[in-house]
Design an enzyme around this catalytic site. Structure first.
Site, short mmCIF file in Angstrom:
data_model
loop_
_atom_site.label_atom_id
_atom_site.label_comp_id
_atom_site.label_asym_id
_atom_site.label_seq_id
_atom_site.Cartn_x
_atom_site.Cartn_y
_atom_site.Cartn_z
N TYR A 1 57.00 50.85 51.95
CA TYR A 1 57.07 49.55 52.60
C TYR A 1 57.63 49.74 54.01
O TYR A 1 58.39 50.68 54.26
CB TYR A 1 57.97 48.60 51.81
CG TYR A 1 57.42 48.19 50.47
CD1 TYR A 1 56.20 47.52 50.37
CD2 TYR A 1 58.12 48.44 49.30
CE1 TYR A 1 55.69 47.12 49.14
CE2 TYR A 1 57.62 48.04 48.06
CZ TYR A 1 56.41 47.39 48.00
OH TYR A 1 55.92 47.00 46.78
N ASP B 1 54.03 41.41 37.97
CA ASP B 1 55.20 41.88 38.71
C ASP B 1 56.41 40.98 38.49
O ASP B 1 56.27 39.77 38.32
CB ASP B 1 54.89 41.92 40.21
CG ASP B 1 53.79 42.91 40.56
OD1 ASP B 1 53.72 43.96 39.89
OD2 ASP B 1 53.01 42.63 41.48
N ASP C 1 44.54 40.87 39.66
CA ASP C 1 44.54 42.10 40.46
C ASP C 1 44.46 43.38 39.64
O ASP C 1 44.66 44.47 40.16
CB ASP C 1 45.78 42.13 41.36
CG ASP C 1 47.08 42.37 40.61
OD1 ASP C 1 47.07 42.29 39.35
OD2 ASP C 1 48.11 42.63 41.26
#
Length: 292
Positions: free
Chosen positions: A134, A170, A165
């Site tokens: 990230y 998550d 997806d």
């Protein structure tokens, strides 16, 4: 030669799938192995398992962190590998769920369950042959809900018709403690954000570990704002903007760009658990996904 490091982890339980929730809660960090059969049901119930025995389970690291070969496996006390996606039970009863940590808070290496590898170990994501990071640290513990799956063939009419997806759901865990890769926490969901990433629906369940000092104070979306002011906005903004430094557009959010409440989060969990059950029954073709 790759090195291996074994870290003590949680307890485990053998299981047989059932179409009913637990009749008795399992102990902390109980896992579920040896999937044998899956009962079909049209009702919306969580597919789960009962504890039979409790051998020790460990986290086994292979290779060196921040290399292409690095993997984090779960193993039982005989050294047998088990899947953090398929073999860890989702539901622990009383609104409590297992959560597998992929990315510890205040870190930037983009770790994720390798859904296409046997036993689905955790590895660092790769793009164009390079390890992914990230652009800045993530401020919360991040990972997955086991035994869930966002079906890429299902268009969600409540979220702009976006398709799943192709990954587990998550979780953004907002507790104060930095956790370890592969650690399994008992969490309670508090809210849900419907992120749309390049047209795909990528749910973010906001949750808190039961061992966090503030866990008893937060039970729904409004409690998060009261006891963790600004956190829900920060989570949404982080996930909205993290791809911008790479030249990509900001992610969007459905449901009015607002976090949904706990009941909606539980609905998402139930629906994606049902999708996972269809996947492991092979009612839906798995494609390249590993079901081991």
């Amino acid at each position: 030669m790759a090195t291996a490091r074994v870290i003590p982890a949680a307890a485990a339980a053998s299981c047989l799938f059932s179409k009913t929730p637990f009749l008795r809660p399992l102990g902390p960090n109980t896992l579920c192995f040896n999937r044998k059969q899956l009962s079909s049901s049209t009702s919306r119930r969580l597919f789960t398992c009962s504890a039979i025995y409790n051998p020790q389970v460990q986290i086994k690291e292979e290779g060196k962190p921040e290399t292409l070969d690095y993997r984090v496996f779960l193993v039982d006390n005989s050294g047998r590998r088990v899947s953090p996606w398929h073999d860890v039970p989702l539901h622990l009863g009383d609104g409590v769920f297992n959560f597998v940590v992929e990315i510890p808070k205040e870190s930037s290496a983009k770790m994720e369950v390798a859904t296409d590898e046997p036993f689905t170990p955790i590895k660092q994501d790769i793009k164009k042959g390079k390890l992914r990071y990230y652009p800045y640290n993530i401020n919360w513990n991040y990972g997955l809900l086991p035994q869930t799956w966002e079906d890429p063939s299902f268009a969600n009419s409540e979220v702009e018709g976006a398709f799943g997806d192709n990954d587990p759901v998550d979780v953004v865990e907002i507790g104060e403690t930095r956790r370890d890769i592969g650690q399994i926490l008992r969490v309670k969901p508090l809210a849900a954000l419907a992120m749309i990433d390049e047209g795909e629906l990528d749910w973010k369940i906001v949750a808190i570990s039961l061992d966090d000092p503030k866990a008893s104070l937060v039970n729904d979306v409004d409690d998060v704002e009261k006891h963790f002011p600004g956190t829900l906005t920060a989570i949404r903004d982080w996930f909205r903007d993290y791809k911008i430094p790479d030249g990509k557009p900001a992610n969007k959010f459905g449901l009015g760009n607002k976090p949904a409440n706990k009941d909606y989060a539980l609905k998402v969990i139930t629906e994606t658990n049902e999708s996972w059950a269809k996947l492991v029954k092979r009612s839906i073709p798995p494609g390249e996904l590993s079901l081991v």
